[in-house]
Design a protein around this motif. Structure first.
Motif, PDB file in Angstrom:
ATOM      1  N   GLY A 157       9.700   5.592   7.848  1.00 53.19           N
ATOM      2  CA  GLY A 157       9.230   7.063   7.584  1.00 53.19           C
ATOM      3  C   GLY A 157       9.428   7.252   5.998  1.00 53.19           C
ATOM      4  N   PRO A 158      10.438   6.587   5.399  1.00 54.28           N
ATOM      5  CA  PRO A 158      10.625   7.164   3.996  1.00 54.28           C
ATOM      6  C   PRO A 158       9.362   6.257   3.075  1.00 54.28           C
ATOM      7  CG  PRO A 158      12.986   6.577   4.781  1.00 54.28           C
ATOM      8  CD  PRO A 158      11.858   6.160   6.105  1.00 54.28           C
ATOM      9  N   THR A 159       9.224   4.962   3.705  1.00 61.08           N
ATOM     10  CA  THR A 159       8.259   4.186   2.949  1.00 61.08           C
ATOM     11  C   THR A 159       6.693   5.072   3.215  1.00 61.08           C
ATOM     12  OG1 THR A 159       9.090   2.137   3.342  1.00 61.08           O
ATOM     13  CG2 THR A 159       7.084   2.077   2.674  1.00 61.08           C
TER      14      THR A 159
ATOM     15  N   GLY B 233      20.378  -2.229   5.571  1.00 61.12           N
ATOM     16  CA  GLY B 233      19.389  -1.129   5.994  1.00 61.12           C
ATOM     17  C   GLY B 233      18.311  -0.989   5.450  1.00 61.12           C
ATOM     18  N   ALA B 234      17.596  -2.078   5.038  1.00 57.02           N
ATOM     19  CA  ALA B 234      16.476  -1.788   4.075  1.00 57.02           C
ATOM     20  C   ALA B 234      15.184  -1.324   4.619  1.00 57.02           C
ATOM     21  CB  ALA B 234      16.166  -3.280   3.611  1.00 57.02           C
ATOM     22  N   GLY B 235      14.993  -1.449   5.956  1.00 57.49           N
ATOM     23  CA  GLY B 235      13.893  -0.919   6.551  1.00 57.49           C
ATOM     24  C   GLY B 235      12.588  -1.632   5.852  1.00 57.49           C
ATOM     25  N   PHE B 236      11.787  -0.609   5.467  1.00 52.74           N
ATOM     26  CA  PHE B 236      10.393  -1.315   4.639  1.00 52.74           C
ATOM     27  C   PHE B 236      10.469  -1.151   3.344  1.00 52.74           C
ATOM     28  CE2 PHE B 236       9.921  -1.012   9.260  1.00 52.74           C
ATOM     29  CZ  PHE B 236       9.336  -2.180   9.561  1.00 52.74           C
ATOM     30  N   ASP B 237      11.540  -1.003   2.728  1.00 52.50           N
ATOM     31  CA  ASP B 237      11.763  -0.613   1.427  1.00 52.50           C
ATOM     32  C   ASP B 237      11.032  -1.918   0.491  1.00 52.50           C
ATOM     33  OD1 ASP B 237      13.333   0.862  -0.814  1.00 52.50           O
ATOM     34  OD2 ASP B 237      13.754  -0.950  -1.442  1.00 52.50           O
TER      35      ASP B 237
ATOM     36  N   ALA C 260      12.949  -4.948  -3.592  1.00 59.70           N
ATOM     37  CA  ALA C 260      13.286  -6.363  -4.022  1.00 59.70           C
ATOM     38  C   ALA C 260      12.011  -7.147  -4.394  1.00 59.70           C
ATOM     39  CB  ALA C 260      13.968  -7.152  -2.744  1.00 59.70           C
ATOM     40  N   PHE C 261      10.730  -6.508  -4.053  1.00 59.42           N
ATOM     41  CA  PHE C 261       9.566  -7.259  -4.286  1.00 59.42           C
ATOM     42  C   PHE C 261       8.790  -6.777  -5.366  1.00 59.42           C
ATOM     43  CE2 PHE C 261      10.829  -7.118   0.286  1.00 59.42           C
ATOM     44  CZ  PHE C 261      10.698  -8.616   0.553  1.00 59.42           C
ATOM     45  N   ARG C 262       9.309  -5.777  -6.015  1.00 58.33           N
ATOM     46  CA  ARG C 262       8.479  -5.015  -7.382  1.00 58.33           C
ATOM     47  C   ARG C 262       8.915  -6.028  -8.383  1.00 58.33           C
ATOM     48  NH1 ARG C 262      10.886   0.831  -6.910  1.00 58.33           N
ATOM     49  NH2 ARG C 262      10.672   1.315  -4.640  1.00 58.33           N
TER      50      ARG C 262
ATOM     51  N   LEU D 137       3.330  -0.948  -3.865  1.00 59.29           N
ATOM     52  CA  LEU D 137       3.355  -1.892  -2.700  1.00 59.29           C
ATOM     53  C   LEU D 137       3.700  -1.237  -1.301  1.00 59.29           C
ATOM     54  CD1 LEU D 137       5.637  -4.684  -4.038  1.00 59.29           C
ATOM     55  CD2 LEU D 137       3.451  -4.819  -3.521  1.00 59.29           C
ATOM     56  N   ALA D 138       4.122   0.234  -1.543  1.00 61.38           N
ATOM     57  CA  ALA D 138       4.589   0.906  -0.255  1.00 61.38           C
ATOM     58  C   ALA D 138       3.550   0.946   0.883  1.00 61.38           C
ATOM     59  CB  ALA D 138       4.707   2.191  -0.583  1.00 61.38           C
ATOM     60  N   ALA D 139       2.484   0.940   0.837  1.00 62.98           N
ATOM     61  CA  ALA D 139       1.331   1.127   1.829  1.00 62.98           C
ATOM     62  C   ALA D 139       1.241  -0.407   2.392  1.00 62.98           C
ATOM     63  CB  ALA D 139      -0.152   1.458   1.167  1.00 62.98           C
ATOM     64  N   ALA D 140       1.249  -1.460   1.806  1.00 62.35           N
ATOM     65  CA  ALA D 140       1.040  -2.825   2.122  1.00 62.35           C
ATOM     66  C   ALA D 140       2.103  -3.225   3.239  1.00 62.35           C
ATOM     67  CB  ALA D 140       0.993  -3.769   1.192  1.00 62.35           C
ATOM     68  N   PHE D 141       3.373  -2.545   3.157  1.00 60.58           N
ATOM     69  CA  PHE D 141       4.665  -2.794   4.129  1.00 60.58           C
ATOM     70  C   PHE D 141       4.479  -1.824   5.430  1.00 60.58           C
ATOM     71  CE2 PHE D 141       7.891  -4.821   0.732  1.00 60.58           C
ATOM     72  CZ  PHE D 141       6.979  -5.719   0.448  1.00 60.58           C
ATOM     73  N   LEU D 142       3.546  -0.886   5.526  1.00 58.38           N
ATOM     74  CA  LEU D 142       3.345  -0.075   6.704  1.00 58.38           C
ATOM     75  C   LEU D 142       2.553  -0.696   7.810  1.00 58.38           C
ATOM     76  CD1 LEU D 142       2.946   3.076   4.899  1.00 58.38           C
ATOM     77  CD2 LEU D 142       4.878   2.425   5.805  1.00 58.38           C
ATOM     78  N   PRO D 143       2.794  -0.288   9.024  1.00 58.24           N
ATOM     79  CA  PRO D 143       1.911  -0.884  10.096  1.00 58.24           C
ATOM     80  C   PRO D 143       0.379  -0.555   9.870  1.00 58.24           C
ATOM     81  CG  PRO D 143       3.731   0.604  10.869  1.00 58.24           C
ATOM     82  CD  PRO D 143       3.674   0.812   9.417  1.00 58.24           C
ATOM     83  N   ALA D 144      -0.401  -1.139  10.764  1.00 59.25           N
ATOM     84  CA  ALA D 144      -1.842  -1.249  10.394  1.00 59.25           C
ATOM     85  C   ALA D 144      -2.336   0.051  10.509  1.00 59.25           C
ATOM     86  CB  ALA D 144      -2.563  -2.289  11.164  1.00 59.25           C
ATOM     87  N   ALA D 145      -1.850   1.065  11.455  1.00 59.99           N
ATOM     88  CA  ALA D 145      -2.442   2.360  11.729  1.00 59.99           C
ATOM     89  C   ALA D 145      -2.192   3.310  10.662  1.00 59.99           C
ATOM     90  CB  ALA D 145      -1.812   2.765  13.335  1.00 59.99           C
ATOM     91  N   ALA D 146      -0.928   3.038   9.832  1.00 62.56           N
ATOM     92  CA  ALA D 146      -0.645   3.779   8.772  1.00 62.56           C
ATOM     93  C   ALA D 146      -1.386   3.236   7.618  1.00 62.56           C
ATOM     94  CB  ALA D 146       0.932   3.597   8.471  1.00 62.56           C
ATOM     95  N   ARG D 147      -1.731   2.026   7.576  1.00 66.99           N
ATOM     96  CA  ARG D 147      -2.500   1.592   6.421  1.00 66.99           C
ATOM     97  C   ARG D 147      -3.859   2.042   6.477  1.00 66.99           C
ATOM     98  NH1 ARG D 147       0.108  -3.374   7.532  1.00 66.99           N
ATOM     99  NH2 ARG D 147      -2.172  -4.112   8.241  1.00 66.99           N
TER     100      ARG D 147
END
Length: 295
Positions: A11-13, A97-101, A104-106, A33-43
């Protein structure tokens, strides 16, 4: 933490990814980077989403859940700035509880080696993130460790030690959007772990107000209360802003900053010119680990 809680990780991502569809001057958070970490449907949806749809989504969310969109983005911006604070250098990042934050990758602010980072979350989220990170970068960057864990049943210290984390590192801990999903025993167990952190470490945490969870004050968000507290029953733990410093003190943490939602609105929303609010039912705190006997 329940499976239902784990499903909230995207959700937050998603909000951050939608934010990138707006002109830079209107964004609260910049995150390519946010979009790349989301499921295919969201992308796929985001690929077709433009500024007009992004604004409509923001306005629709604001009507149903006042302050949710602005609150999530403001807390992310605040934690981003705290992490980048050059006056408080750290040697490691641990995201509980990083989720899809994506932090760390930026790329870092300064040139040089990336900050060693450990991301902890439920196994399902960790494996999904591992796949998406590998798809984006070819593999998980060497400075990041993805650590599967059940916060309510597995010790954090052991999970991190197995992945090479040393408690002597001055660490920036992120505990964002997590505490409300845990029971009190698990929150205190996590704080027991944090009480062993190196002096000078910092902690950015968010929490939901206890009076909201008890239904004594809904802060203009009855739909959120019905969804998360009454129906799904996944928000279980809350705190009182007045007693928060005393709650953290026995674990060796001193509150440095505890901004009001109105301060977030002035600092982050007003410059964008957008008609957003910041939900008062959730608060963000920055604390520092003090040396034994410190104050």
């Amino acid at each position: 933490m329940t499976r239902e809680a784990a499903r909230t990780g995207t959700g937050p991502t998603t909000l951050v990814a939608v934010e990138q569809k707006l002109p830079r001057a209107e964004r609260i958070v910049d995150d390519a980077l946010a979009a790349a970490f989301l499921p295919a449907a969201a992308r796929a949806f985001l690929a077709c989403c433009g500024p007009r749809i992004a604004r409509w989504m923001m306005q629709a969310t604001e009507r149903k859940y006042p302050g949710l969109w602005g609150g999530m983005l403001c807390r992310k911006r605040y934690i981003d700035e705290a992490l980048q604070d050059a006056s408080a250098p750290v040697e490691a990042l641990v995201n509980l509880g990083a989720g899809f934050d994506t932090r760390a990758f930026r790329p870092g602010r300064e040139p040089g080696p990336a900050l060693p980072a450990w991301e902890l979350d439920q196994p399902a989220n960790i494996e999904a993130k591992r796949r998406r990170v590998a798809a984006r970068f070819g593999n998980v960057p060497v400075h990041v460790r993805l650590v599967p864990i059940d916060f309510e049943h597995e010790p954090i210290a052991a999970a991190l030690a197995m992945q090479g984390y040393e408690r002597t590192r001055r660490t920036f801990f992120i505990w964002e959007g997590v505490t409300q999903y845990l029971d009190e025993a698990s929150v205190r167990t996590t704080l027991d772990f944090l009480s062993t952190a190196a002096p000078g470490s910092r902690l950015a945490l968010t929490y939901v107000r206890q009076d909201f969870l008890e239904g004594r004050e809904l802060y203009g968000a009855p739909a959120m209360y019905r969804r998360f507290v009454e129906q799904q029953r996944i928000w279980r733990f809350g705190l009182d802003p007045q007693t928060l410093p005393a709650f953290l003190a026995p674990y060796g943490w001193r509150v440095l900053d505890h901004p009001e939602p109105e301060a977030f609105e002035r600092r982050y929303i007003a410059p964008t010119g957008r008609s957003l609010t910041c939900m008062p039912l959730e608060r963000c705190v920055l604390a520092q680990r003090v040396a034994h006997g410190g104050s």
